[in-house]
Every structure is written in C-alpha cells, then in structure tokens.
Design an enzyme around this catalytic site. Sequence first.
Site: not given
Ligand code: ACO
Length: 429
Positions: A307, A364
């Site tokens: 998140h 979610d």
């Molecule tokens: N699975 C694996 N790796 C992940 C995940 C995941 N679900 N989420 C983040 N990471 C990793 C990224 O690859 C990144 O790794 P790195 O530092 O080695 O490059 C690090 O964790 C940080 O991730 P970001 O994408 O930069 O974090 P950001 O805050 O931009 O994104 C987000 C948050 C979009 C929710 C992300 O965690 C994601 O894509 N999760 C899966 C989708 C999801 O469940 N979305 C619902 C969110 S809740 C809502 O909107 C109601």
Amino acid sequence: MSDKAILELHGQKHEFPIIKGTEDEIGIDIKSLRSITGGAITIDPGFKNTGACESGITFLDGEKGILRYRGYSIEELAEKADFLEVAFLLIYGELPTKEELDKFHSDIKSYAVVDDDIKKILDAFPKSAHPMGVLSSLTSALTAFNPSSVDVSSPDAMYNSIVKIMGKFPVLVAWTMRKKHGLPLDYGDSSLGYVENVIKMMFKKPHEEYVNNPIFVNALDKLLILHGDHEQNCSTSTVRIVGSSHAGLFASLSAGISALWGPLHGGANQAVLEMLKGIQADGGDTKKYMAKAKDKNDPFRLMGFGHRVYKNFDPRAKIIKAAADEVLADLGIEDPILEIAKGLEQEALKDEYFVKRKLYPNVDFYSGVIYRAMGIPSDMFTVMFALGRLPGWIAQWVEMRLRKEPIGRPRQIYIGENYRPFKTLEERG
Ligand code: ACO
C-alpha cells in the site's frame, strides 16, 4: 522547532511557512515557490511527498495503522455504525441524529429511480462489457437527465444532488450486474434498509420472492463502511481534480470510477481473487507464486499486498479477514481459496523481501472471499468498492468546492526538443 523551512537555490535562501495538521502532521507550504525563485518547481512523480489539499474528512497514519473518519476509528465504526450513518458522517462531518438519519434515508429513497431511458443506454452495451466501464458510463449519462452542474452556493442544491446520487447509484450498480446475468432491470423496495435494498436489487429473480440473508447484509454493510473514504488516493484525487474545473458532481464521480478500475487501485480486489483461483488451478503451490512475486524479471505482483501509505498494516484488512472467517463459518462454507489466501499471507509476513519493503495485506486481499461467498461475480467486486467509496468521493468533492480550491493543474519539467525550424514535406525527404 522552527516554523519555517529554508531552501537554498543558486546561493539564495528562501523561507517557506510550515503548515501543521490537527494530528501534528507537517507540510511545507510552497505556494510562493515559483514566484520567489523565478520559476523553480518541485518534481514528485506519483505525488509520494506532495499534499494536494488540507482536508478534515479522513485521517490515516500509515506507520501506526490508524484510519479514522471525522475522528472516529474505523474499528468502532465498522462494529457499531451502519453504512448510511457513516455516509452521513463522511459528508456532513457529524454522526446523524435519529431524525437526521431518517430524513437522509427517506430523501435518498425518494430519488431511487433513474430515467427509464437509461435502460436504452445499458441495452447498447454487450454483456461482455466490464461492469466498471458500464458503471462509469451510466454515472456520466445521469448528467443528461439531471442538471449537469450544482449551484454550490445553495445548501439545498448541494443536498439534493447528494441524496439524488446516493439514491440512483445503487440502481446503476444493481442494473450493471443484472444486465450481465440477463435479468430484468427492476427497482428496489423502499421499505428496506439501504444495504438490504442493494442486495435485493442485485439478486432478486423475477419468478421468486427474495429473502435477505442477514449475514450478507451485515457483511456488506461492514465492507462498504471500510471502503467509505481513504483520503487523497488515486480515485479521490481524480474526483477532486475533475471537480476543480467545476465539472458537475456526477461527471466527477464518473471519472473517479474509471480511476478506481485499475488493478493497482480498486481493481485489485478482482485481481486478487483471479490470482487466488489461478494458484488453485495450478496445484495450490503458494511458494511458486511467492518466488514469482519477488522475481524482478517477472511482472507478477502479489495482488492485495502493499500500500502506498500503510507501511505497518492496513487496519481494514484485519477487520475484513475476521469478517471473511465469520461469514464463511456462519454459512458453513469451506473455501479452499481462503486457505490459499491465508497461506500466502503467512509466508509473506515472514519473507525477507516483503518484510523489508513493508508489504502487508491491504483492504482488498480478503474482501473478494466475502463477495464470492455472497455470489457476487469477481468482475463486480470493484463496482462494490465504488458503492462503498461513493460517500467519500461526495464528501471530498463537496469539501473541495466549498473551500473554493483552484483548478488542479500540475506543472512539468520539459525534456523534449529545443526550438527547431519547421521543415516542409519536401525538405523532410
Ligand atoms: N508484490 C511484489 N512486490 C511488490 C508489491 C507486490 N504486491 N508491491 C510492491 N512491491 C515491491 C515493488 O516491486 C518495489 O520493489 P523495489 O523497491 O525492489 O523496486 C517495492 O515493493 C515498492 O513498491 P512500489 O510499487 O514502489 O510502491 P508504491 O507505494 O508505489 O505502490 C501499490 C503501492 C501500487 C499498492 C503496490 O504495492 C502494488 O502494486 N500492490 C499490488 C496491487 C494492489 O493490491 N493494489 C491495491 C492497493 S489498495 C487500494 O488501492 C484500495
């Protein structure tokens, strides 16, 4: 502590005031940045460090896992309030008295019909259309049958547009699902509670009486409350920015629905269930998928994990996980999908990759398990999220308009070609 921030640029120091929130959050007020520095801007892709507004609706502390609507904790609201009380709280700032709540509900019910011509628009969509696209289009289409803008200086006009959309939106939600299932587009039953009525409108078959299951009503009530608002997320920011051009409420909401659709935002609930079903079909090997999620050459992400703001735990996920257990136990369902979800969670919580990046289950991760138990198809999950988020979007739109916020218009740093003289078609060869 100084109440100013100092920026040194090209050897010159500039001072900026500090803004402090009621929970002691601090922000550097850079409104004068361009004028005093001769045009410098800040760059912050994804707005990870940028506050777009001051807001009095929702407080969340991602480190401590706190979420409050208008000062009330999400845990207490989910346990003690119903969705309509929470909607009133979000929009008007206070929990309603019994009289206020009755009036709110009765006004909403008085608008719980849509122009019959909306059926013609819905009819034009193929059954395969994604329900979020349909919902966004129908919400936008409402402007054709209602005033397209709201006189924000008139409390009556504001109130009417709010109860109108609160009344009409559940009809659109239910019709979106009924169309997919080839069911007639019926209206609800005004003798029922808001949430009971939504469920009946979604599921009632033309040839039999519909009897509401209180377990479903309670579970949906809770899910909608948990999705009610979440400060300046992608869809809410969209609603505010579209509304900041003085586009009407319904048009702004329609844009918010499109933003919510994406799998990195509200669309994650559908993506989670599809991922869990995929893992089940592939033999249920959670370790294989954990490895894929960590592999930077594999686009697979563990949906429902991570998140932007919560870096400890998502308090909504805790409540939903308990609710999923409760619903399945009450219904006597043993769902292997829930077991896969729990297995993945356990592995992720002790995995270095996830721990280091502070990736926890979000709202979610478990919601789809409940929707599935209720018989809601997975491509409707994000529509249910939109139904819950509706009061939050309305509250944020109202706040933005009443605070007379300026039109949203970010800046950029241009990285394209410098000036070059035009070449005629012949000169281009
Ligand atoms: N699975 C694996 N790796 C992940 C995940 C995941 N679900 N989420 C983040 N990471 C990793 C990224 O690859 C990144 O790794 P790195 O530092 O080695 O490059 C690090 O964790 C940080 O991730 P970001 O994408 O930069 O974090 P950001 O805050 O931009 O994104 C987000 C948050 C979009 C929710 C992300 O965690 C994601 O894509 N999760 C899966 C989708 C999801 O469940 N979305 C619902 C969110 S809740 C809502 O909107 C109601």
